[in-house]
Design an enzyme around this catalytic site. Sequence first.
Site, PDB file in Angstrom:
ATOM      1  N   CYS A   1       6.559   0.094  -8.326  1.00 54.62           N
ATOM      2  CA  CYS A   1       6.762   0.108  -9.777  1.00 54.62           C
ATOM      3  C   CYS A   1       8.253   0.147 -10.125  1.00 54.62           C
ATOM      4  CB  CYS A   1       5.986   1.264 -10.399  1.00 54.62           C
ATOM      5  SG  CYS A   1       5.651   1.054 -12.166  1.00 54.62           S
TER       6      CYS A   1
ATOM      7  N   HIS B   1      -0.012   1.076  -8.061  1.00 52.03           N
ATOM      8  CA  HIS B   1      -0.022   2.486  -7.698  1.00 52.03           C
ATOM      9  C   HIS B   1      -1.328   2.822  -6.989  1.00 52.03           C
ATOM     10  CE1 HIS B   1       3.558   3.750  -9.882  1.00 52.03           C
ATOM     11  NE2 HIS B   1       3.136   3.084 -10.951  1.00 52.03           N
TER      12      HIS B   1
END
Length: 504
Positions: A326, A423
């Site tokens: 991310c 994630h």
Amino acid sequence: MIQGAGSNVGKSMIVAGLCRAFARKGLRVAPFKPQNMSNNAAVTADGGEIGRAQALQALACGREPLTDMNPVLLKPETDSGAQVIVQGRRLATVRARDYASLKPQLLAAVMESFARLRAGADLVVVEGAGSPAEINLRAGDIANMGFARAARLPVLLVGDIDRGGVIAQIVGTRIVLDPEDRALIRGFIVNKFRGDPALFAEGYRMIESRSGWRGYGLLPWFADARKLPAEDSLDMAASGEGSGLRIVCPALSRIANFDDLDPLRLEPGIRFDMILPGAPLPGDADLVILPGTKSTRGDLDFLRAQGWDIDIAAHVRRGGAVLGLCGGYQMLGRRIHDPDGLEGPPGEMPGLGLLDVATLMRPEKRLARVTATHAATGTALDGYEIHLGHTDGPDCARPFARIGAREEGATSADGRIAGTYLHGLFASDGFRTGFLGGLGAPASAFRYGATVQATLDRLADHLEAHLDTDGILALARQDQPSAARNRRHSGSGPGIPSRSQPGA
């Protein structure tokens, strides 16, 4: 409602354990936290985001996480400002001093979510935030006594004996509360005890006599807590020893979704280290992971101030691998553009230049659960996306993963540098084994999800052995509040219950 005599006293863990214990009795149980402050978030079944602790508590209940379980989530972006998430969606970014003006609006959303959650459950176990002893924050409070009074809930206060001064923690809280708030507290729990419980029998009685509250148990230290997702990045102790594959992660100042790393921390044969500020990245690392962050440019400045950019460059020259997750993925690129100032002052800055990509911050936040295929190994993984920004460039032609027909992430030409917005990917056992195998780790039979479930069961057993869980459940029964207050029990020392009685 479980409140704490301070921060980090173990409220989240106790709520998770109670949720599992009561769910095993056949009750429909739900967790609830009116307001949470955390950059560790989970994507819910209804397409929003909540604190990761509430997602774990939902798992303990055997149900999907919902936005109503944590209607207000504050995600710090700077020392004085935070993103405000209301019922799963971003409302605004506000400075701390301006947050109070939002509280009346937020209380309405909190009560709405609580009403919906309660309508679909036999029991709701509520977690406070911080401590009700912070009476300077009492005006407009929605996290502790303000919510407990609005919802008319009985409260148990948790003290942490491990940090010392637990008598003062609990008795002092009673002294500073106003009478109406004080009347809501029905009892206390002493948490994180080490040693012989009989040695604290007198102290336990002193808390009861000086507070006027009944004790519901002395809870010994639960060593297996380390097998559950960490609430704080500083709780992620080093794991593994010897000559196994070594993975390191720099502890960024605004690190987010660091529970991505929990499966690696527990994987047998892996040496995992969270590297704290002031320490260099070890020269013998095989893999450096750049984690998610709530402030990509701010944490890139922080990374450079620690000299970690130099360490990463040296690591790459030695042939090491780097994975960016991310915000860490965004850092690996050539440039980061934030023209609208979504994560700080408007502007742009150069990235680490290890991937030929660039990132443009955009106000639309992507929130999605996904099932993907890792491009390099062909293994399936389940994960979620929760990010601002769009990343593109030549290295995206070598994606990290494929989500249906969509290509996601980027990989360098030599395959040693990769970035992804996904994630939770390491919780997928097949992917984790394949990915680590590509770095030279041996195959492993470790199963992360099964380990978490078994640990939740052991946690529930632990609470049932040392707390009066039947008495706690009785507090929630609207038809017998007096019985809950007056119920007495036997214990391993005077006033200290050794385990609850059977039946509810």
